[in-house]
Write an enzyme that holds these catalytic residues in place. Structure first.
Site, PDB file in Angstrom:
ATOM      1  N   CYS A 479     -26.266 -12.730 -27.394  1.00  0.00           N
ATOM      2  CA  CYS A 479     -26.159 -11.970 -28.632  1.00  0.00           C
ATOM      3  C   CYS A 479     -26.269 -12.965 -29.777  1.00  0.00           C
ATOM      4  CB  CYS A 479     -24.869 -11.162 -28.677  1.00  0.00           C
ATOM      5  SG  CYS A 479     -23.365 -12.150 -28.603  1.00  0.00           S
ATOM      6  N   TYR A 480     -25.638 -12.691 -30.885  1.00  0.00           N
ATOM      7  CA  TYR A 480     -25.798 -13.517 -32.075  1.00  0.00           C
ATOM      8  C   TYR A 480     -25.211 -14.911 -31.903  1.00  0.00           C
ATOM      9  CZ  TYR A 480     -26.101 -14.312 -37.133  1.00  0.00           C
ATOM     10  OH  TYR A 480     -26.422 -14.792 -38.380  1.00  0.00           O
TER      11      TYR A 480
END
Length: 539
Positions: A479-480
């Site tokens: 993810c981020y």
């Protein structure tokens, strides 16, 4: 069953990143477009007041607002792609087809059953126009529901192939064939069910709004408390992109969700104070100010001999949190060694949102100082009251600093700079990470590492070895800020090696799900791991 539910929620949370992370880009561009149409700014800077620039600003902001009116499609495609195990591009294409089938099927059924209202009286009717087609107003939930269903069917049937004349009906074509009756029946079913669901959502939204500052406090606190599980996106996303975060009519169109309303309103020139619904997106105080105070407290309480190391670690982390809103490297530095501090941080995050609401401040900074400048300053002081945001931020900087410093010294928490020399309570800076990348893992996994590995291969080899080897790793995504993996045997995961040798600022092992926090460089780490494993990356 509990583990399966948690695994599914974590995977769904990761899939939400695809649509959610693209929307702030649209918001920033809308804000830039507003620069050239804002009356206050044009009076202050007269040379901007010309037909070319104002026309450009009008086109830019006006065209991007259309993204906000088609969130159902965006979430449908994003979630289908995110949850697909294979052939992600085909899953995305199929999701567009299924979405079109759904809205047209619902429109036709509503028409045949006499449920369509007058298109000129949609306001308050529970119906809306989606891509020019009148259906029930399911908002972003339509995309989420369809995205999940499409991904389930895709994962089950995407590999089915036929022989002879039926060959062209295999793979993604077969997935679409299976989806057609399912989607049509869903459209008919939701024509009866969704009005009841919508009534429940409206009641929940009304309860939250009636709860006032307590509801806001609870929301802000939970959004931080769920950071360790990776499920915090499931808290704020409904408020930002559905009717839970408010409903407002802007420029003749109805928008749902705090972020959507904000973007729509800033695209309108000469608006007054932003809607109160914006408070649900005021999550930046702890990122831009609070955690900076926490970092300063950790530095001032560090042992004298560790001050230089603490400074080298905390300054880059604090800068990243302030500028980009990436908080996990700091949060994971005290989350496990001092859980009380993390609970305090969550509570203060909720209180900061309440404080902004009490002072009627409508400025936001969800992803740090850059967002804060682009979203708020061009609108002028009267619209967002952004100076109040900075004053509240400075207040919470002081509160974080004083409380963290007191508790760290009172309970002798081993935060950064206070650990014993034998301990590794450590947050790695960029310098540490680059140093780790330059080493190899030959001694750890002599049997699988190339004799002359590149720096990227070295760090990837170390990560793979610490996760139990190639055979133990089932899936790799990110993810981020986190590398997200599933493994066969979680007992083979060496958290110490991941922290000490690869620059991870946090490791979370939940059943067979592993999350390793690397911050903004996680995409590069993910790519090097994929290359080392020889596995194709479709994300």
């Amino acid at each position: 069953m509990k583990d399966k539910v948690m695994n599914g929620m974590q995977r769904f949370s990761k899939a939400m990143f695809i649509p959610v992370l693209i929307l702030p880009i649209a918001g920033i561009l809308i804000a830039i477009g507003n620069l050239f149409t804002n009356a206050q700014l044009l009076e202050t800077v007269p040379f901007l007041d010309n037909p070319v620039l104002t026309g450009f600003g009008t086109i830019l902001s006006g065209s991007l607002v259309s993204i906000l009116t088609n969130l159902g499609l965006i979430f449908c495609v994003g979630i289908a792609v995110g949850l697909a195990d294979k052939k992600k591009a085909e899953a995305g294409f199929t999701s567009v087809l299924a979405y079109l089938v759904f809205i047209n099927a619902m429109n036709n059924f509503l028409q045949l059953s006499g449920q369509l209202v007058d298109p000129t009286a949609l306001r308050g009717s529970g119906q809306t126009m989606v891509m020019g087609i009148q259906i029930l107003d399911m908002g972003v939930f339509l995309g989420i529901i369809l995205g999940v269903i499409i991904s389930l069917i895709h994962n089950k049937y995407a590999d089915i192939e036929f022989d002879n004349a039926f060959q062209i009906y295999g793979g993604s074509r077969f997935v679409f064939i299976v989806l057609i009756p399912i989607v049509v029946l869903l459209a008919i079913g939701f024509s009866f069910v969704w009005p009841i669901v919508q009534s429940g959502i409206d009641s929940l939204g009304g309860f939250i709004n009636r709860s006032g500052n307590f509801g806001l406090f609870l929301y802000g606190t939970l959004e931080r408390l769920l950071i360790p599980t990776g499920l915090h996106h499931l808290v704020y996303t409904p408020f930002l992109y559905s009717s839970l975060g408010g409903v407002a009519e802007v420029g003749g169109e109805v928008f749902e969700g705090a972020r959507n309303i904000y973007f729509a309103e800033i695209a309108q020139p000469n608006i007054g104070l932003l809607s109160q619904s914006v408070v649900w997106d005021a999550r930046g105080i702890s990122k831009m100010f609070g955690l900076i105070g926490a970092c300063l407290a950790m530095y001032h309480t560090a042992k004298p001999e560790n001050k230089a190391k603490a400074r080298a670690i905390l300054i880059p982390a604090a800068f990243t949190s302030f500028i980009a809103g990436v908080t996990e490297p700091i949060e994971f530095s005290f989350m496990f060694v001092a859980p009380v501090l993390f609970v305090l941080h969550s509570v203060l995050s909720g209180l900061s949102m309440v404080t902004l609401n009490l002072f009627n401040v409508r400025a936001i900074g969800p992803n740090g100082f850059i967002d804060f400048l682009l979203y708020n300053v061009p609108l002028g002081v009267g619209t967002t009251r952004w100076p109040g945001y900075i004053l509240v931020g400075l207040l919470y900087f002081a509160i974080y600093y004083l409380l963290f410093r007191f508790l760290i010294k009172k309970f002798n928490y081993r935060t950064i700079g206070r650990e014993d020399t034998s301990e590794q309570t450590k947050l790695y800076s960029k310098k540490d990470y680059q140093s780790a990348k330059a080493t190899t893992a030959g001694q750890l996994i002599d049997d699988v590492v190339d004799p002359n590995p590149s720096p990227d291969a070295g760090i990837a080899a170390t990560i793979v070895a610490a996760l139990g080897g190639d055979n133990n790793i089932k899936t790799v995504t990110n993810c981020y800020t986190r590398l997200r993996l599933t493994v066969d045997d979680p007992n083979k995961v060496d958290e110490n090696v991941l922290r000490q040798e690869t620059g991870a600022s946090g490791v979370i092992v939940k059943d067979k799900n592993v999350q390793v926090v690397y911050g903004l460089q996680v995409t590069k780490v993910r790519r090097s791991v994929d290359e080392f494993l020889g596995r194709p990356s479709e994300d």
